[in-house]
Design a protein around this motif. Structure first.
Motif, PDB file in Angstrom:
ATOM      1  N   PRO A   1       0.813  -1.215   0.000  1.00  4.06           N
ATOM      2  CA  PRO A   1       0.000   0.000   0.000  1.00  4.06           C
ATOM      3  C   PRO A   1       0.857   1.281   0.000  1.00  4.06           C
ATOM      4  CG  PRO A   1      -0.858  -1.587   1.577  1.00  4.06           C
ATOM      5  CD  PRO A   1       0.480  -2.111   1.119  1.00  4.06           C
ATOM      6  N   ALA A   2       0.391   2.284  -0.717  1.00  3.60           N
ATOM      7  CA  ALA A   2       1.109   3.556  -0.818  1.00  3.60           C
ATOM      8  C   ALA A   2       1.332   4.186   0.554  1.00  3.60           C
ATOM      9  CB  ALA A   2       0.315   4.517  -1.716  1.00  3.60           C
ATOM     10  N   GLU A   3       0.363   4.006   1.451  1.00  5.31           N
ATOM     11  CA  GLU A   3       0.477   4.577   2.797  1.00  5.31           C
ATOM     12  C   GLU A   3       1.728   4.060   3.520  1.00  5.31           C
ATOM     13  OE1 GLU A   3      -3.351   4.170   4.634  1.00  5.31           O
ATOM     14  OE2 GLU A   3      -2.700   5.134   6.496  1.00  5.31           O
ATOM     15  N   ILE A   4       2.061   2.808   3.267  1.00  4.36           N
ATOM     16  CA  ILE A   4       3.251   2.224   3.902  1.00  4.36           C
ATOM     17  C   ILE A   4       4.523   2.710   3.206  1.00  4.36           C
ATOM     18  CG2 ILE A   4       4.459   0.055   4.404  1.00  4.36           C
ATOM     19  CD1 ILE A   4       1.670  -1.240   4.694  1.00  4.36           C
ATOM     20  N   LYS A   5       4.491   2.731   1.879  1.00  7.17           N
ATOM     21  CA  LYS A   5       5.661   3.263   1.151  1.00  7.17           C
ATOM     22  C   LYS A   5       5.958   4.694   1.601  1.00  7.17           C
ATOM     23  CE  LYS A   5       4.409   2.052  -3.185  1.00  7.17           C
ATOM     24  NZ  LYS A   5       4.546   1.796  -4.634  1.00  7.17           N
ATOM     25  N   ASN A   6       4.901   5.489   1.712  1.00  5.24           N
ATOM     26  CA  ASN A   6       5.079   6.887   2.103  1.00  5.24           C
ATOM     27  C   ASN A   6       5.646   7.013   3.516  1.00  5.24           C
ATOM     28  OD1 ASN A   6       4.033   7.601  -0.352  1.00  5.24           O
ATOM     29  ND2 ASN A   6       1.961   7.999   0.432  1.00  5.24           N
ATOM     30  N   ALA A   7       5.216   6.125   4.405  1.00  6.79           N
ATOM     31  CA  ALA A   7       5.650   6.211   5.808  1.00  6.79           C
ATOM     32  C   ALA A   7       7.132   5.868   5.965  1.00  6.79           C
ATOM     33  CB  ALA A   7       4.793   5.291   6.670  1.00  6.79           C
TER      34      ALA A   7
ATOM     35  N   THR B   1       1.238  -8.437  22.192  1.00  4.48           N
ATOM     36  CA  THR B   1       0.430  -8.178  21.008  1.00  4.48           C
ATOM     37  C   THR B   1      -0.054  -6.731  20.985  1.00  4.48           C
ATOM     38  OG1 THR B   1      -1.471  -9.035  19.752  1.00  4.48           O
ATOM     39  CG2 THR B   1      -1.721  -8.933  22.144  1.00  4.48           C
ATOM     40  N   PRO B   2      -0.066  -6.095  19.827  1.00  8.03           N
ATOM     41  CA  PRO B   2      -0.453  -4.673  19.755  1.00  8.03           C
ATOM     42  C   PRO B   2      -1.856  -4.386  20.281  1.00  8.03           C
ATOM     43  CG  PRO B   2       0.489  -5.410  17.670  1.00  8.03           C
ATOM     44  CD  PRO B   2       0.342  -6.623  18.515  1.00  8.03           C
ATOM     45  N   ILE B   3      -2.765  -5.360  20.146  1.00  4.43           N
ATOM     46  CA  ILE B   3      -4.144  -5.063  20.561  1.00  4.43           C
ATOM     47  C   ILE B   3      -4.264  -4.908  22.079  1.00  4.43           C
ATOM     48  CG2 ILE B   3      -5.193  -6.106  18.512  1.00  4.43           C
ATOM     49  CD1 ILE B   3      -6.018  -8.493  20.222  1.00  4.43           C
ATOM     50  N   ALA B   4      -3.258  -5.368  22.815  1.00  3.33           N
ATOM     51  CA  ALA B   4      -3.259  -5.145  24.265  1.00  3.33           C
ATOM     52  C   ALA B   4      -2.789  -3.739  24.614  1.00  3.33           C
ATOM     53  CB  ALA B   4      -2.369  -6.172  24.957  1.00  3.33           C
ATOM     54  N   HIS B   5      -2.254  -3.018  23.631  1.00  2.00           N
ATOM     55  CA  HIS B   5      -1.653  -1.705  23.891  1.00  2.00           C
ATOM     56  C   HIS B   5      -2.248  -0.630  22.986  1.00  2.00           C
ATOM     57  CE1 HIS B   5       1.303  -3.958  26.245  1.00  2.00           C
ATOM     58  NE2 HIS B   5       1.388  -4.782  25.216  1.00  2.00           N
ATOM     59  N   ASN B   6      -3.497  -0.839  22.599  1.00  2.00           N
ATOM     60  CA  ASN B   6      -4.245   0.162  21.814  1.00  2.00           C
ATOM     61  C   ASN B   6      -3.577   0.536  20.493  1.00  2.00           C
ATOM     62  OD1 ASN B   6      -6.313   0.406  23.805  1.00  2.00           O
ATOM     63  ND2 ASN B   6      -4.853   1.592  25.034  1.00  2.00           N
ATOM     64  N   MET B   7      -2.867  -0.426  19.908  1.00  2.00           N
ATOM     65  CA  MET B   7      -2.326  -0.210  18.571  1.00  2.00           C
ATOM     66  C   MET B   7      -3.074  -1.125  17.588  1.00  2.00           C
ATOM     67  SD  MET B   7       1.780   0.173  19.275  1.00  2.00           S
ATOM     68  CE  MET B   7       1.975  -1.151  20.453  1.00  2.00           C
ATOM     69  N   VAL B   8      -3.153  -0.681  16.332  1.00  2.00           N
ATOM     70  CA  VAL B   8      -3.847  -1.463  15.308  1.00  2.00           C
ATOM     71  C   VAL B   8      -2.818  -2.306  14.555  1.00  2.00           C
ATOM     72  CG1 VAL B   8      -5.252  -1.362  13.207  1.00  2.00           C
ATOM     73  CG2 VAL B   8      -5.614   0.310  15.050  1.00  2.00           C
TER      74      VAL B   8
ATOM     75  N   ASP C   1      -1.549   8.273  14.906  1.00  2.00           N
ATOM     76  CA  ASP C   1      -1.457   8.674  13.500  1.00  2.00           C
ATOM     77  C   ASP C   1      -0.244   8.076  12.792  1.00  2.00           C
ATOM     78  OD1 ASP C   1      -3.683  10.227  13.774  1.00  2.00           O
ATOM     79  OD2 ASP C   1      -2.550  12.044  14.284  1.00  2.00           O
ATOM     80  N   GLU C   2       0.553   7.344  13.545  1.00  2.00           N
ATOM     81  CA  GLU C   2       1.853   6.903  13.028  1.00  2.00           C
ATOM     82  C   GLU C   2       1.832   5.423  12.625  1.00  2.00           C
ATOM     83  OE1 GLU C   2       6.501   6.976  14.591  1.00  2.00           O
ATOM     84  OE2 GLU C   2       4.872   7.407  15.989  1.00  2.00           O
ATOM     85  N   ILE C   3       2.427   5.116  11.478  1.00  2.00           N
ATOM     86  CA  ILE C   3       2.636   3.716  11.091  1.00  2.00           C
ATOM     87  C   ILE C   3       4.064   3.369  11.432  1.00  2.00           C
ATOM     88  CG2 ILE C   3       2.788   2.125   9.136  1.00  2.00           C
ATOM     89  CD1 ILE C   3       0.553   3.616   7.806  1.00  2.00           C
ATOM     90  N   LYS C   4       4.238   2.291  12.214  1.00  2.00           N
ATOM     91  CA  LYS C   4       5.607   1.974  12.625  1.00  2.00           C
ATOM     92  C   LYS C   4       5.852   0.482  12.754  1.00  2.00           C
ATOM     93  CE  LYS C   4       4.773   3.012  17.534  1.00  2.00           C
ATOM     94  NZ  LYS C   4       4.988   3.988  18.608  1.00  2.00           N
ATOM     95  N   ILE C   5       7.123   0.122  12.695  1.00  2.00           N
ATOM     96  CA  ILE C   5       7.577  -1.254  12.877  1.00  2.00           C
ATOM     97  C   ILE C   5       8.018  -1.393  14.320  1.00  2.00           C
ATOM     98  CG2 ILE C   5       9.385  -2.911  12.264  1.00  2.00           C
ATOM     99  CD1 ILE C   5       9.480  -1.377   9.480  1.00  2.00           C
ATOM    100  N   ILE C   6       7.500  -2.412  14.994  1.00  2.00           N
ATOM    101  CA  ILE C   6       7.923  -2.648  16.382  1.00  2.00           C
ATOM    102  C   ILE C   6       8.177  -4.139  16.589  1.00  2.00           C
ATOM    103  CG2 ILE C   6       6.765  -0.642  17.412  1.00  2.00           C
ATOM    104  CD1 ILE C   6       4.537  -2.553  18.323  1.00  2.00           C
ATOM    105  N   ASN C   7       9.111  -4.434  17.470  1.00  2.45           N
ATOM    106  CA  ASN C   7       9.309  -5.807  17.926  1.00  2.45           C
ATOM    107  C   ASN C   7       8.601  -5.984  19.248  1.00  2.45           C
ATOM    108  OD1 ASN C   7      10.898  -6.698  15.818  1.00  2.45           O
ATOM    109  ND2 ASN C   7      12.842  -6.212  16.843  1.00  2.45           N
ATOM    110  N   MET C   8       7.940  -7.113  19.414  1.00  2.00           N
ATOM    111  CA  MET C   8       7.329  -7.452  20.697  1.00  2.00           C
ATOM    112  C   MET C   8       7.811  -8.841  21.087  1.00  2.00           C
ATOM    113  SD  MET C   8       3.476  -5.864  20.311  1.00  2.00           S
ATOM    114  CE  MET C   8       3.329  -4.850  21.783  1.00  2.00           C
ATOM    115  N   GLN C   9       8.163  -9.002  22.356  1.00  2.09           N
ATOM    116  CA  GLN C   9       8.705 -10.263  22.848  1.00  2.09           C
ATOM    117  C   GLN C   9       7.599 -11.278  23.120  1.00  2.09           C
ATOM    118  OE1 GLN C   9      11.954 -11.149  23.454  1.00  2.09           O
ATOM    119  NE2 GLN C   9      12.793  -9.208  22.753  1.00  2.09           N
ATOM    120  N   ASN C  10       7.940 -12.530  22.883  1.00  2.00           N
ATOM    121  CA  ASN C  10       7.093 -13.656  23.283  1.00  2.00           C
ATOM    122  C   ASN C  10       5.685 -13.524  22.713  1.00  2.00           C
ATOM    123  OD1 ASN C  10       9.301 -14.766  24.684  1.00  2.00           O
ATOM    124  ND2 ASN C  10       8.965 -13.341  26.350  1.00  2.00           N
ATOM    125  N   ALA C  11       4.675 -13.451  23.583  1.00  2.00           N
ATOM    126  CA  ALA C  11       3.290 -13.433  23.093  1.00  2.00           C
ATOM    127  C   ALA C  11       2.714 -12.027  22.992  1.00  2.00           C
ATOM    128  CB  ALA C  11       2.402 -14.258  24.027  1.00  2.00           C
TER     129      ALA C  11
END
Ligand code: MN
Length: 198
Positions: free
Chosen positions: A99-105, A148-155, A136-146
């Motif tokens: 998606p263009a949104e990711i390329k742009n970010a 998950t972004p949905i536990a931290h209000n991220m999509v 408003d930000e699209i970002k790459i993150i590492n999360m350890q073990n299990a």
């Protein structure tokens, strides 16, 4: 009670070969995910968690001080979600465009893939590399073990499982090759575009 059939693989075991073998998919979905579901069922039996959705279990157990098993419940529930999201986000050379949104970010497709690969190869131990929308930000993150972004209000937009069970049968210690094949042959960009609409 949850069952494996509620979280089916959306394709056959050979659908991602040669980038991910039938052996890996059978072990990963048929054994690992099945075990997370079995553990979760045992942990929530006769608790308030028994009557709520998987999403609610994850959102509540992440900071539940009242149940001594909350961490275990979170880990197993999050793993069920994380794997369903992972398997649903792949297909073999299925043609969609990033998606263009990711390329742009990230300044382009190559830059995005380089940053995602750097994150995935540098994640120490077990976990996932995620592409998320955080505010408003699209970002790459590492999360350890299990975790998950949905536990931290991220999509969540996409995730790569870099637990050794995800790649060891096919790639042994060569995680970087697995990450390359994921980025170049297995990401379902149409699904990522759908996730961007959330
Ligand atoms: Mn896994």
């Amino acid at each position: 009670m949850f069952t494996l059939s509620q979280f089916p693989l959306p394709y056959s075991y050979d659908a991602l070969a040669p980038y991910m073998s039938p052996e890996t998919l059978e072990l990963h979905h048929g054994k690992h995910v099945a075990t997370y579901i079995k553990n979760l069922n045992n942990l929530i039996q006769d608790t308030p968690y028994e009557s709520v959705s998987l999403y609610e279990i994850i959102k509540t157990s992440v900071d539940d001080k009242s149940n001594p098993n909350a961490q275990k419940i979170f880990n197993n529930a999050a793993q069920v979600f994380n794997h369903q999201f992972f398997f649903n986000g792949m297909c073999r050379d299925c043609g969609g465009q990033i998606p263009a949104e990711i390329k742009n970010a990230f300044g382009g497709e190559d830059e995005f893939k380089k940053k995602f690969k750097d994150a995935a190869t540098n994640l120490f131990g077990s976990g996932y590399t995620w592409l998320v929308r955080d505010g408003d930000e699209i970002k790459i993150i590492n999360m350890q073990n299990a975790d998950t972004p949905i536990a931290h209000n991220m999509v969540p937009l996409m995730n790569l499982d870099v637990w050794e069970h995800a790649y060891y049968v096919d790639y042994q210690n060569r995680r970087a090759d697995f990450v390359d094949n994921y980025l170049n042959h297995m990401v379902d960009w149409d699904q990522v575009a759908e996730n961007l609409k959330q």
